[in-house]
Design a protein around this motif. Structure first.
Motif, PDB file in Angstrom:
ATOM      1  N   THR A  19     -17.223  -5.463  -0.252  1.00 41.17           N
ATOM      2  CA  THR A  19     -16.645  -6.793  -0.401  1.00 41.17           C
ATOM      3  C   THR A  19     -17.621  -7.707  -1.137  1.00 41.17           C
ATOM      4  N   HIS A  23     -15.709  -6.439  -4.697  1.00 38.11           N
ATOM      5  CA  HIS A  23     -14.602  -7.403  -4.605  1.00 38.11           C
ATOM      6  C   HIS A  23     -15.021  -8.742  -5.208  1.00 38.11           C
ATOM      7  N   GLY A  61     -13.489  -6.906   5.336  1.00 41.75           N
ATOM      8  CA  GLY A  61     -13.676  -5.753   4.450  1.00 41.75           C
ATOM      9  C   GLY A  61     -14.256  -4.582   5.219  1.00 41.75           C
ATOM     10  N   TRP A  64     -11.508  -3.101   7.326  1.00 41.97           N
ATOM     11  CA  TRP A  64     -10.640  -2.282   6.472  1.00 41.97           C
ATOM     12  C   TRP A  64     -11.311  -0.971   6.084  1.00 41.97           C
ATOM     13  N   GLY A  88      -7.234   1.320  -1.272  1.00 40.74           N
ATOM     14  CA  GLY A  88      -7.959   0.055  -1.237  1.00 40.74           C
ATOM     15  C   GLY A  88      -7.194  -1.067  -1.906  1.00 40.74           C
ATOM     16  N   PRO A  92      -4.942  -3.640   1.719  1.00 45.96           N
ATOM     17  CA  PRO A  92      -5.377  -5.019   1.928  1.00 45.96           C
ATOM     18  C   PRO A  92      -4.534  -6.049   1.177  1.00 45.96           C
ATOM     19  N   THR A  93      -4.042  -5.688   0.001  1.00 42.89           N
ATOM     20  CA  THR A  93      -3.223  -6.641  -0.755  1.00 42.89           C
ATOM     21  C   THR A  93      -1.896  -6.902  -0.045  1.00 42.89           C
ATOM     22  N   ASN A 120      -9.017  -5.625  -4.900  1.00 38.72           N
ATOM     23  CA  ASN A 120      -9.039  -4.695  -3.773  1.00 38.72           C
ATOM     24  C   ASN A 120      -9.211  -3.246  -4.230  1.00 38.72           C
ATOM     25  N   TRP A 123     -12.806  -3.034  -4.551  1.00 42.59           N
ATOM     26  CA  TRP A 123     -13.354  -2.886  -3.202  1.00 42.59           C
ATOM     27  C   TRP A 123     -13.266  -1.418  -2.751  1.00 42.59           C
TER      28      TRP A 123
END
Length: 140
Positions: A19, A23, A61, A64, A88, A92-93, A120, A123
């Motif tokens: 992250t 990210h 992050g 996740w 990824g 998350p999106t 993401n 990430w």
């Protein structure tokens, strides 16, 4: 091979670091290109604990990182890398756009969805890179 507890700690750490570097790094490129108005690595305190926004984001992050690592950990080669990027990007999106944004009263539009998928995905790549490096160290 590392013990399972160590792997899960590494997965959290990987998500946290991915992250901060990947990210937020892509967000920095967006910012430098004039595509987003806000500078990344935002240090503004956020409720309820008053931690900097970027640290809160990095914590999530890390969270996740656990399910993504659980899914991709058995794969090798291109399958490993592509799955990290795709999972990824999408996981998350979806959560951000369908749950987090509405809870915060933020609008969702195509630009934010595409931007979310890109940052993401970066990430996920960072998570995979950290875990691959540690996998190499565990087997050395």
């Amino acid at each position: 091979m590392a013990n399972p507890k160590q792997q899960w700690l590494q997965a959290f750490t990987a998500g946290f670091i991915a992250t901060l570097l990947f990210h937020q790094g892509v967000l920095a490129l967006f910012w430098l290109g004039g595509l987003i108005p806000a500078f990344p690595w935002n240090m503004t305190p956020v409720p309820p604990l008053g931690v900097p926004q970027v640290m809160s984001l990095a914590f999530w992050g890390g969270v996740w990182g656990l399910p993504v690592w659980w899914i991709i950990r058995r794969w090798q080669g291109m399958e490993f890398w592509l799955s990290a990027i795709v999972i990824g990007a999408i996981g998350p999106t979806l959560v951000a756009m369908l749950l987090v944004f509405p809870m915060k009263g933020l609008d969702v539009n195509a630009t934010k969805v595409v931007g979310g998928l890109i940052v993401n995905a970066a990430w996920g790549l960072g998570l995979a890179a950290w875990m691959q490096f540690n996998r190499w160290r565990w087997n050395a």
